[in-house]
Motif scaffolding. Sequence first.
Motif, PDB file in Angstrom:
ATOM      1  N   ILE A  17       1.551  -5.517 -10.696  1.00 15.98           N
ATOM      2  CA  ILE A  17       1.675  -4.708  -9.478  1.00 15.98           C
ATOM      3  C   ILE A  17       3.028  -4.964  -8.802  1.00 15.98           C
ATOM      4  O   ILE A  17       3.726  -4.015  -8.403  1.00 15.98           O
ATOM      5  CB  ILE A  17       0.493  -5.011  -8.530  1.00 15.98           C
ATOM      6  N   ALA A 209       2.796  -8.988  -3.074  1.00 18.60           N
ATOM      7  CA  ALA A 209       2.037  -8.543  -4.254  1.00 18.60           C
ATOM      8  C   ALA A 209       1.600  -9.785  -5.024  1.00 18.60           C
ATOM      9  O   ALA A 209       1.834  -9.895  -6.229  1.00 18.60           O
ATOM     10  CB  ALA A 209       2.907  -7.627  -5.114  1.00 18.60           C
ATOM     11  N   GLY A 211      -1.348 -10.906  -5.875  1.00 16.06           N
ATOM     12  CA  GLY A 211      -2.671 -10.910  -6.502  1.00 16.06           C
ATOM     13  C   GLY A 211      -3.669 -11.666  -5.651  1.00 16.06           C
ATOM     14  O   GLY A 211      -3.671 -11.544  -4.411  1.00 16.06           O
ATOM     15  N   ARG A 318      -9.382 -11.738 -10.592  1.00 14.58           N
ATOM     16  CA  ARG A 318      -9.158 -10.389 -10.061  1.00 14.58           C
ATOM     17  C   ARG A 318      -8.919 -10.513  -8.557  1.00 14.58           C
ATOM     18  O   ARG A 318      -9.657 -11.228  -7.877  1.00 14.58           O
ATOM     19  CB  ARG A 318     -10.392  -9.509 -10.282  1.00 14.58           C
ATOM     20  N   PRO A 326      -7.577  -1.148  -3.336  1.00 18.68           N
ATOM     21  CA  PRO A 326      -6.328  -1.874  -3.046  1.00 18.68           C
ATOM     22  C   PRO A 326      -5.843  -1.695  -1.617  1.00 18.68           C
ATOM     23  O   PRO A 326      -6.292  -0.788  -0.903  1.00 18.68           O
ATOM     24  CB  PRO A 326      -5.336  -1.230  -4.020  1.00 18.68           C
ATOM     25  N   THR A 340      -1.668  -5.068  -3.072  1.00 19.83           N
ATOM     26  CA  THR A 340      -2.588  -6.106  -3.558  1.00 19.83           C
ATOM     27  C   THR A 340      -4.038  -5.600  -3.460  1.00 19.83           C
ATOM     28  O   THR A 340      -4.286  -4.477  -3.040  1.00 19.83           O
ATOM     29  CB  THR A 340      -2.384  -7.404  -2.740  1.00 19.83           C
ATOM     30  N   HIS A 342      -6.188  -5.052  -6.006  1.00 20.16           N
ATOM     31  CA  HIS A 342      -6.536  -4.027  -7.008  1.00 20.16           C
ATOM     32  C   HIS A 342      -7.796  -4.382  -7.803  1.00 20.16           C
ATOM     33  O   HIS A 342      -8.232  -3.594  -8.640  1.00 20.16           O
ATOM     34  CB  HIS A 342      -5.352  -3.809  -7.959  1.00 20.16           C
ATOM     35  N   TYR A 343      -8.327  -5.543  -7.606  1.00 18.15           N
ATOM     36  CA  TYR A 343      -9.631  -5.963  -8.134  1.00 18.15           C
ATOM     37  C   TYR A 343      -9.761  -5.670  -9.626  1.00 18.15           C
ATOM     38  O   TYR A 343      -8.954  -6.105 -10.415  1.00 18.15           O
ATOM     39  CB  TYR A 343     -10.733  -5.309  -7.296  1.00 18.15           C
ATOM     40  N   ASN A 345      -9.401  -2.850 -11.239  1.00 21.14           N
ATOM     41  CA  ASN A 345      -8.701  -1.659 -11.728  1.00 21.14           C
ATOM     42  C   ASN A 345      -7.182  -1.765 -11.642  1.00 21.14           C
ATOM     43  O   ASN A 345      -6.501  -0.747 -11.613  1.00 21.14           O
ATOM     44  CB  ASN A 345      -9.150  -0.433 -10.924  1.00 21.14           C
ATOM     45  N   GLY A 346      -6.654  -2.990 -11.593  1.00 18.02           N
ATOM     46  CA  GLY A 346      -5.212  -3.129 -11.392  1.00 18.02           C
ATOM     47  C   GLY A 346      -4.373  -2.536 -12.512  1.00 18.02           C
ATOM     48  O   GLY A 346      -3.284  -2.005 -12.262  1.00 18.02           O
ATOM     49  N   THR A 350      -1.733   0.755 -11.939  1.00 19.03           N
ATOM     50  CA  THR A 350      -0.310   0.379 -11.951  1.00 19.03           C
ATOM     51  C   THR A 350       0.631   1.572 -11.708  1.00 19.03           C
ATOM     52  O   THR A 350       1.493   1.510 -10.829  1.00 19.03           O
ATOM     53  CB  THR A 350       0.023  -0.363 -13.265  1.00 19.03           C
ATOM     54  N   THR A 353       0.421   2.928  -8.086  1.00 14.57           N
ATOM     55  CA  THR A 353       0.870   1.936  -7.106  1.00 14.57           C
ATOM     56  C   THR A 353       2.401   1.907  -7.042  1.00 14.57           C
ATOM     57  O   THR A 353       2.986   1.876  -5.951  1.00 14.57           O
ATOM     58  CB  THR A 353       0.336   0.537  -7.468  1.00 14.57           C
TER      59      THR A 353
END
Length: 388
Positions: A17, A209, A211, A318, A326, A340, A342-343, A345-346, A350, A353
């Motif tokens: 991300i 970002a 995470g 995650r 997000p 940040t 994104h659990y 589904n990051g 991508t 984002t």
Amino acid sequence: MSRTPTADVLVVGGGIIGLVTAWRAAQRGCVTAVVDPEPGGGAAQVAAGMLAAVTELHHGEQTLLGLNLASARRYPDFVAELTELTGHDLGYRRCGTLAVALDTDDRAHLRELHALQARSGLESHWLSGRECRRLEPMLAPCVRGGLRVDGDHQIDPRRLSAALVAACERAGVVFHRAWAERLSVTGGRASGVVTGDGTALAAGQVVLAGGSLSGRLAGVPEHVLPPVRPVKGQVLRLTVPPRYAPFLHRTVRAVVRGSQVYLVPRENGELVVGATSEELGWDTTVTAGGVYELLRDAHELVPGITELPLTETRAGLRPGSPDNAPLLGPTELDGLLLATGHYRNGVLLTPVTGDALAHALTTGELPAEARPFTPRRFRAAALLEQPA
Ligand SMILES: Cc1cc2nc3c(=O)[nH]c(=O)nc-3n(C[C@H](O)[C@H](O)[C@H](O)COP(=O)(O)OP(=O)(O)OC[C@H]3O[C@@H](n4cnc5c(N)ncnc54)[C@H](O)[C@@H]3O)c2cc1C
């Protein structure tokens, strides 16, 4: 304290991300830097890489669905652009997904998901057990039915990370291989970070970002700290020897005794089996119990997996948020933006984002499709909850 030159944009965190944000910002002419001790690491080193907007649909997540679909639609062009630019093969596979049911309860659950998908205008096809096995002969004979979702694909997140690092380098992004210890705030505005060795990195705008660690950066005012928490996932990697190929043709998944299990077959013979979902803080231990449960459930689905070499076990975190969606864009602290939360589904999120953050960094506004994901939604909810 040592000082380094000023960047327009400083991204804290070089997971997928942060990297996509830095790449897109640099492409728009911003002088951009990333601070991370190990750019290209993070959860993408563990993730399966399912691009599963349709099969990951949950009740109450219709707003997130819009963003997921917007990102899924961007994927073919995003992959083509990154591949052309870097020469990296990203392992993007337009193979579709089959979600199956092993017993009557699972089938009822899947029927419910099918109805929700239909109400949401999504395409999926109900198949009998026999039809499922015709598509995937390795499935257990007890499969009672399934959903074929032709639009849910996959990518190799490790390759995606490496390609994003290369794309950033080509776009002139500077990497500071260090931890950001503290956000610097000058005159009520985020103005950079101080790293672990005391170096001050100055910037016009800072994007957090980090995470699952995003809520822990010192110096970020309490009311702006993102409500992000780590959700542990254990994953196994097996190898399909050429004599068994093709073992599976598409991603196969199911809910077994209430737990999600999926098998993601890569073109290079890797078969990813995931994933547990555990609320255990920042623990990333691979446990016997986690491995046992994944193998037990995957074996119920595809009995032949016990023949395959087990090549890797790993756990990752995650970045979970209170509504599983997000946090994107400007915060209440001028000069500080978030990318940040994104659990699960990051990887899927991508491309969208990168575009949303580049737009916000250059215009001060989120594009319409990303506006529901402003970090300010949690502040507004907290204020409403306060007693009058
Ligand atoms: C088991 C598992 C399976 C998954 N499967 C899928 C899937 O199939 N599909 C999908 O779409 N998504 C999946 N995901 C989710 C996806 O991997 C994540 O949402 C995504 O990778 C998050 O990326 P990120 O860059 O936000 O965070 P991270 O990957 O956590 O990266 C954050 C980076 O920030 C750095 N950092 C943090 N704090 C600081 C600091 N103070 N200073 C400097 N650097 C800092 C860290 O070093 C790290 O490199 C999965 C995740 C897991 C764990």
